[in-house]
Design a protein around this motif. Structure first.
Motif, short mmCIF file in Angstrom:
data_model
loop_
_atom_site.label_atom_id
_atom_site.label_comp_id
_atom_site.label_asym_id
_atom_site.label_seq_id
_atom_site.Cartn_x
_atom_site.Cartn_y
_atom_site.Cartn_z
N GLY A 383 105.65 103.24 44.63
CA GLY A 383 107.29 102.18 44.22
C GLY A 383 107.07 102.23 46.11
N TYR A 384 107.83 101.94 46.64
CA TYR A 384 108.03 101.68 48.03
C TYR A 384 108.99 102.66 49.41
N CYS A 385 108.90 102.58 50.56
CA CYS A 385 109.94 103.05 50.96
C CYS A 385 109.52 102.44 52.87
N THR A 386 110.08 103.60 53.62
CA THR A 386 110.29 102.33 55.63
C THR A 386 109.98 103.72 56.40
N SER A 387 108.58 104.01 56.58
CA SER A 387 108.51 105.07 57.73
C SER A 387 109.77 105.17 59.16
N ALA A 388 109.33 106.05 59.16
CA ALA A 388 110.86 106.29 60.91
C ALA A 388 110.59 105.00 61.68
N ASP A 389 109.05 104.99 61.45
CA ASP A 389 109.12 103.75 63.32
C ASP A 389 109.33 102.35 61.95
N GLY A 390 110.00 101.96 60.57
CA GLY A 390 110.01 101.13 60.20
C GLY A 390 109.01 100.74 60.08
N HIS A 391 107.92 100.48 59.93
CA HIS A 391 107.37 100.33 58.83
C HIS A 391 107.58 100.06 57.61
N ASP A 392 106.98 99.49 56.77
CA ASP A 392 107.13 99.50 55.49
C ASP A 392 106.04 99.72 54.33
N LEU A 393 105.95 100.99 54.10
CA LEU A 393 105.23 101.47 52.94
C LEU A 393 104.88 101.11 52.10
N CYS A 394 103.87 101.17 51.18
CA CYS A 394 104.60 101.44 49.23
C CYS A 394 102.97 102.80 49.17
N PHE A 395 103.01 103.47 47.82
CA PHE A 395 102.81 104.98 47.71
C PHE A 395 102.74 104.62 45.77
N ALA A 396 100.95 104.92 45.42
CA ALA A 396 101.16 105.33 44.05
C ALA A 396 100.51 106.78 43.69
N ILE A 397 101.76 107.85 43.19
CA ILE A 397 101.01 108.42 43.41
C ILE A 397 101.12 109.51 41.53
N ILE A 398 99.97 110.04 40.86
CA ILE A 398 99.80 110.14 39.04
C ILE A 398 98.85 111.31 39.57
N ASN A 399 99.72 112.23 38.86
CA ASN A 399 99.99 113.47 38.78
C ASN A 399 99.28 114.12 36.98
N GLN A 400 97.98 114.56 36.85
CA GLN A 400 97.95 114.81 35.33
C GLN A 400 97.14 116.21 35.22
N GLY A 401 97.33 116.60 34.37
CA GLY A 401 97.54 118.18 33.82
C GLY A 401 97.74 118.95 34.18
N ILE A 402 99.73 118.79 34.02
CA ILE A 402 100.33 119.53 34.75
C ILE A 402 101.76 119.80 33.19
N MET A 403 101.62 121.62 33.74
CA MET A 403 101.98 122.10 31.94
C MET A 403 104.29 121.90 32.51
N ARG A 404 104.23 121.49 33.99
CA ARG A 404 105.54 121.86 33.92
C ARG A 404 105.43 120.25 34.77
#
Length: 429
Positions: A383-404
């Motif tokens: 999704g999206y977030c805004t950094s401390a200096d006011g920049h708009d960021l987007c990101f994606a994180i996929i964790n796979q193979g986790i048991m918890r």
């Protein structure tokens, strides 16, 4: 022998110099990652219990997180993009094909908004055939499903009233359900047989196949004699049928529950709206996936290989990358007709939806707007977030193979906190 010792000494000095260099490839491990500024004490996953981010570059902090023992036995795809500066901030395995879980709903939502537009409306239609004389309809009522997942008994009551308002006191014929807007498959490709999933029927109330009996009950309540009618669950509306009424819901209503609450039924309904837009007699999931592939060509990923099986992410056959999710988020950010409908529907960290109980005590609180994803062994966030200096960021994180699942969520929350506390593209300078 002296020659070999001299060569070994040169090699050792070169390695030492490289290790102390501040210029590292994205996703690499810096010696600063072992600094006391970022403690690595944790019970089982090796993720820090607390993070001290002051003075530590974003890249170094993310490198440090990726040293956690959890990544000895699991995989991660990670990408961060600075939308304001139009540049990549960080990548790690961003092109690896992984199962997205419910982050697949982002793919469906963005592709649907691009294809259908933000003003699109779901439609359920009522038709009639036959003759109406002296209040008696000698013919049939056809209820044509448009796969509107939001329909309630109150909505059906309004549809029944539209029939009664024609002056119909009695019906001599049938009430027919027309579900031909989509293929007859009841479940998505690759859905687990032992999961309790709703059947993908385009004419339901609360995802239950009870539309016709509720419609007949409401007609009777309004004074229409229905004693002699029959209910036919599967039929086709003839070409000479006359339209009685159309009941509508906006795409925003569907998007909100689909994304904030990660509703699988709502996501599949949106997939089939895309498929139906192709004009094929029976909308198929493959029709919608072809539309998504066309969008990927438009944004420069047409030469990549991905696998799309459903619209919700329940399927174990979906394979995407962090790069794909970020590319779609970037595209949506720059398209007003997509962004203005997508962002309000995304869960907000610590406030609502599937992020209601996450990131409450960090800079990510109320800042991060992102879609979550959870399946056995998989946890994702994009999704999206805004950094401390006011920049708009987007990101994606996929964790796979986790048991918890909690392990993946904890890692994602740390990443989001870092993104919100640090600056954008300038933070590593």
């Amino acid at each position: 022998m002296k020659k070999y010792l001299f060569l070994f000494l040169i090699f050792a000095l070169s390695v030492s110099a490289m290790a102390q260099s501040d210029i590292l490839p994205q996703g690499s491990v810096s010696p600063l990652a072992q600094s006391d500024s970022i403690p690595q004490d944790s019970v089982d996953d090796g993720l820090p219990l607390e993070l001290t981010t002051e003075g530590v570059p974003l890249r170094v902090q993310l490198d440090s997180l990726l040293r956690a023992p959890m990544f000895e036995t699991s995989q991660v795809g990670l990408m961060v993009y600075d939308l304001t500066a139009d540049s990549v901030l960080y990548t790690k395995n961003h092109r690896h094909l992984l199962r997205p879980a419910s982050c697949m709903k982002l793919v469906t939502a963005i592709a649907a908004l691009d294809r259908l537009g933000g003003d699109y409306q779901y439609k359920t239609r009522i038709y009639m055939t036959g003759d109406l004389r002296n209040g008696v309809l000698t013919g049939n009522i056809y209820c044509v499903g448009g796969f509107d997942p939001t329909l309630t008994a109150d909505d059906v009551a309004v549809m029944a009233e539209s029939v009664r308002n024609l002056g119909i006191d009695s019906i001599s014929g049938s009430i027919v359900g027309d579900c031909t807007m989509k293929e007859t498959l009841d479940y998505g490709e690759g859905w687990c047989w032992d999961d309790d999933n709703p059947m993908l029927i385009p004419l339901t109330i609360g995802r239950k196949n009870i539309f016709l009996p509720v419609f007949a009950r409401e007609l009777k309540r309004l004074g229409v004699k229905t004693g002699g009618i029959t209910l036919e669950e599967s039929g086709i509306t003839p070409s000479n049928a006359r339209l009685v009424s159309t009941y509508r819901h906006s795409i925003d209503v569907v998007l909100e529950r689909m994304l904030k609450m990660s509703d699988n039924f709502y996501a599949e309904s949106m997939l089939y709206q895309m498929a139906a837009s192709t004009g094929n007699q029976l909308a198929k999931a493959s029709h919608a996936h072809n539309i998504t592939k066309q969008l990927l060509k438009k944004i420069g990923l047409g030469n990549k290989t991905y696998k799309f099986a459903d619209g919700s992410g329940l399927s174990l056959y979906n394979y995407v990358s962090a790069e794909l999710l970020v590319a779609l988020l970037r595209y949506a950010y720059h398209k007003d007709d997509i962004r203005d409908h997508l962002r309000p529907a995304l869960p907000i960290a610590g406030i609502d939806g599937t992020l209601k109980d996450r990131m409450k005590k960090s800079a990510a609180y109320g800042n991060v707007r992102a879609k979550t994803g959870t399946l056995t062994g998989i946890s994702s966030l994009a999704g999206y977030c805004t950094s401390a200096d006011g920049h708009d960021l987007c990101f994606a994180i996929i964790n796979q193979g986790i048991m918890r699942t909690q392990t993946g969520k904890k890692f994602q929350d740390h990443v989001c906190r870092i993104l919100c506390e640090k600056g954008g593209v300038r933070s590593d300078k």
